[in-house]
Design a protein around this motif. Sequence first.
Motif: not given
Lengths: 266, 89
Positions: A234-257
């Motif tokens: 968010i700080v980078w975006r305020i400074l004008g850098e077009p940073v892509p959105l974070l992938d907030l998916q939790d990678e770890g869990g068995f069910l998510s895999r």
Amino acid sequence: MSEVIVVTSGKGGVGKTTTTANIGAGLAMLGHKVVLVDADTGLRNLDVVLGLENRIVYDLTNVINEECRLRQAIIKDKRFEGLHLLPTAQTKDKSAVTPESMQKLCTELKEMFDYVIIDCPAGIEQGFMSAVAAAGKAIVVTTPEVAAVRDADRVIGLLESKVGIKDPKLIVNRLRTKMVRSGNMMSVDDIVDILAIDLLGVIPEDEKIVISTNRGETVVDNEHSLSGKAFKNIVWRILGEPVPLLDLQDEGGFLSRLRKFIGLSN
Amino acid sequence: MLGLISRILGKEDPGSKNVAKERLRLVLVHDRASVSPQLLQLMKADLIKVVSNYMEIDEEGLNISLDRSENAVALVANIPVKKLKRVAT
Ligand SMILES: Nc1ncnc2c1ncn2[C@@H]1O[C@H](COP(=O)(O)OP(=O)(O)OP(=O)(O)O)[C@@H](O)[C@H]1O
Ligand SMILES: [Mg+2]
């Protein structure tokens, strides 16, 4: 060119103070001179979130009532070079804090700092009107709940029509990816679609925020926390850098895999 | 079978999110309309213009509002007609 940015929401408790502290610390980490102004007079919070509660001598109302000079009321943060806090009063009568006095104050602060970030009180009464009066830009914080989004909509309308702040930016806080996936929480797309404003960032629900707040610290400087990374972006975006959105998916869990494996993940 | 797996993984469940979205959509139609009564005024003026092409109406008696039922919002216009124009067909 200095900027005055107000962090607001309408509904209380959605993360304005947390956001203000972390954006401020993040900007300071990148070498900017920042002052955070607590405009929630009577319910002072920003000082404890930043761990500066023991260093307050004067506050915003003393400055406005000319009981001290502006420089005397500004506290330097001990962890981040360049980060400063202008606290507000916890007890005193807040009638001193008017839109005019905030404008005068911010004009002076703009001379001294690159970023003036104002932590707005909840609601849309005079405290809100004073807090937003001097701002050139606004960040609207919401959570994925009906009431919070509804209040955000109201605030966006007021900012645009009454305050004259064009295109406020949205932060969706406390997102729980698991609940979004199971269809029990509105997604960021749903919210952006309904509010029709630009998205500045998404902060996941994160225990690390609770833990760091307990200690009077920020998360933006914690590289191991997802919420910290999200604030950094968010700080980078305020400074004008077009940073892509974070992938907030939790990678770890068995069910998510497994979910990914059989193609149910979206 | 896949249905069962999906349900265990929490995908097929219709979920409360759609309920939230729908309630929000409805409440915002109302909020936004009451925030800007100008909008209804502007629409009223336009309505008068359009409808007057076809019939003579009682502009004073014209009344529009947003009505809300369980799961829909409707624009309700009550337009008293004085006279119908004879339109060449
Ligand atoms: N992403 C998050 N994950 C977990 N906890 C959070 C998150 N964001 C905020 N919180 C917690 O929610 C609580 C309210 O946050 P905060 O004080 O920043 O809200 P606020 O909008 O400033 O509230 P108020 O309207 O009372 O000023 C705090 O205890 C904070 O630690
Ligand atoms: Mg707060």
